[in-house]
Design a protein around this motif. Structure first.
Motif, PDB file in Angstrom:
ATOM      1  N   GLN A  49     -27.238 -18.994 -33.650  1.00  0.00           N
ATOM      2  CA  GLN A  49     -26.732 -17.655 -32.910  1.00  0.00           C
ATOM      3  C   GLN A  49     -26.014 -18.367 -31.801  1.00  0.00           C
ATOM      4  O   GLN A  49     -27.500 -18.615 -30.782  1.00  0.00           O
ATOM      5  CB  GLN A  49     -27.531 -16.701 -32.839  1.00  0.00           C
ATOM      6  N   PRO A  50     -25.719 -17.975 -30.312  1.00  0.00           N
ATOM      7  CA  PRO A  50     -25.322 -17.853 -29.259  1.00  0.00           C
ATOM      8  C   PRO A  50     -26.554 -17.598 -28.459  1.00  0.00           C
ATOM      9  O   PRO A  50     -27.067 -17.177 -28.641  1.00  0.00           O
ATOM     10  CB  PRO A  50     -24.024 -17.244 -29.296  1.00  0.00           C
ATOM     11  N   VAL A  55     -18.641 -19.779 -24.150  1.00  0.00           N
ATOM     12  CA  VAL A  55     -17.628 -20.219 -24.764  1.00  0.00           C
ATOM     13  C   VAL A  55     -18.628 -21.219 -25.340  1.00  0.00           C
ATOM     14  O   VAL A  55     -19.557 -22.068 -24.880  1.00  0.00           O
ATOM     15  CB  VAL A  55     -17.030 -21.169 -23.919  1.00  0.00           C
ATOM     16  N   VAL A  56     -19.206 -21.528 -26.564  1.00  0.00           N
ATOM     17  CA  VAL A  56     -20.173 -22.008 -27.657  1.00  0.00           C
ATOM     18  C   VAL A  56     -18.998 -23.352 -28.109  1.00  0.00           C
ATOM     19  O   VAL A  56     -17.982 -23.158 -27.950  1.00  0.00           O
ATOM     20  CB  VAL A  56     -20.390 -21.199 -28.612  1.00  0.00           C
ATOM     21  N   SER A  57     -20.030 -23.567 -28.046  1.00  0.00           N
ATOM     22  CA  SER A  57     -19.691 -25.439 -28.591  1.00  0.00           C
ATOM     23  C   SER A  57     -18.680 -24.772 -29.555  1.00  0.00           C
ATOM     24  O   SER A  57     -19.232 -24.445 -31.116  1.00  0.00           O
ATOM     25  CB  SER A  57     -21.217 -26.017 -28.535  1.00  0.00           C
ATOM     26  N   LEU A 182     -20.674 -25.814 -17.861  1.00  0.00           N
ATOM     27  CA  LEU A 182     -21.898 -26.237 -17.893  1.00  0.00           C
ATOM     28  C   LEU A 182     -22.777 -27.619 -18.650  1.00  0.00           C
ATOM     29  O   LEU A 182     -23.501 -27.848 -18.891  1.00  0.00           O
ATOM     30  CB  LEU A 182     -23.161 -24.842 -18.929  1.00  0.00           C
ATOM     31  N   VAL A 183     -21.764 -28.429 -19.231  1.00  0.00           N
ATOM     32  CA  VAL A 183     -21.623 -29.471 -20.230  1.00  0.00           C
ATOM     33  C   VAL A 183     -20.932 -30.685 -19.046  1.00  0.00           C
ATOM     34  O   VAL A 183     -19.953 -30.509 -18.149  1.00  0.00           O
ATOM     35  CB  VAL A 183     -21.348 -29.306 -21.235  1.00  0.00           C
ATOM     36  N   GLU A 184     -21.395 -31.237 -19.332  1.00  0.00           N
ATOM     37  CA  GLU A 184     -20.581 -32.960 -18.813  1.00  0.00           C
ATOM     38  C   GLU A 184     -20.721 -33.785 -20.284  1.00  0.00           C
ATOM     39  O   GLU A 184     -21.535 -33.501 -20.635  1.00  0.00           O
ATOM     40  CB  GLU A 184     -20.802 -33.642 -18.070  1.00  0.00           C
ATOM     41  N   ILE A 195     -23.598 -23.478 -24.631  1.00  0.00           N
ATOM     42  CA  ILE A 195     -22.297 -22.573 -23.846  1.00  0.00           C
ATOM     43  C   ILE A 195     -21.793 -23.561 -23.361  1.00  0.00           C
ATOM     44  O   ILE A 195     -22.739 -24.361 -22.791  1.00  0.00           O
ATOM     45  CB  ILE A 195     -23.677 -21.219 -22.876  1.00  0.00           C
ATOM     46  N   LEU A 196     -21.177 -23.869 -24.032  1.00  0.00           N
ATOM     47  CA  LEU A 196     -20.141 -24.925 -23.130  1.00  0.00           C
ATOM     48  C   LEU A 196     -19.170 -24.744 -20.985  1.00  0.00           C
ATOM     49  O   LEU A 196     -19.088 -25.255 -20.117  1.00  0.00           O
ATOM     50  CB  LEU A 196     -18.734 -25.186 -23.645  1.00  0.00           C
TER      51      LEU A 196
END
Length: 201
Positions: A49-50, A55-57, A182-184, A195-196
């Motif tokens: 579940q998100p 945007v989810v991975s 939200l990522v690197e 969440i990306l």
């Protein structure tokens, strides 16, 4: 436990070999049993579940690519052998086309992997055009999309898997920029959950 399609095709022969070998070649039976167990574990397909809006991975693994392509951002996730290999839809939308592109089988974490065999899923979203790419690696030989042109998809929905490999990329809709990420590179993510990118509403 749910398993991705194809698990039976690889696992059943190994378990059958273990049963046949057990009476007269026990060490080999143990090896065959271990292979079957590994294959079943590799094709595991847990519910996800998100963890929030955005945007989810599309894949379990580590973020290996973050780059700009024109007015859009690409985020790539490299899956190693211990990761779940069922891929998820990063966003809601409608599939416009699914394109298989033959190519090489270089390690998915290398720059040469851009020429690897892949399946590109073009998606129309409310925030503009986007794309999901399932990319084979050095050992992966089969990419299995679950969707086709004209299908509606929901965020975190199962949309495919890659046998024994390798990388999943998402080309974000143009509405997202670097401030929304939200990522690197190097971050660990989970398909359909992490969440990306997200925008403040």
């Amino acid at each position: 436990m749910r398993f991705a399609p194809g698990a039976r095709r690889f696992a059943v022969p190994a378990f059958a070999a273990a049963a046949v070998l057990a009476p007269f070649a026990f060490p080999l039976a143990v090896v065959a049993l271990a292979v079957g167990g590994f294959v079943a574990w590799f094709f595991r397909d847990p519910d996800r579940q998100p963890s929030g809006p955005g945007v989810v991975s599309p894949a379990d693994g580590h973020v290996s690519v973050v780059r700009e392509e024109g007015d859009q951002l690409r985020v790539g996730v490299f899956m190693n052998v211990t990761d779940v290999h069922v891929n998820r839809a990063p966003f809601d939308g409608r599939v416009e086309r699914v394109t298989h592109r033959p190519g090489a089988h270089r390690p998915a974490f290398s720059k040469e992997s851009e020429r690897n065999e892949r399946v590109d899923v073009d998606v129309a979203t409310d925030e503009g055009p986007a794309e999901l790419s399932l990319i084979a690696g050095a050992f992966a030989r089969r990419i299995h999309p679950y969707v086709a042109g004209g299908d509606d998809i929901e965020r975190a929905q199962r949309i495919g898997h890659i046998d024994f490999g390798s990388r999943a990329d998402v080309l974000l809709p143009p509405a997202y920029d670097r401030e929304d990420l939200l990522v690197e590179e190097g971050d660990s993510v989970r398909a359909g959950e992490s969440i990306l990118a997200a925008q403040e509403r």
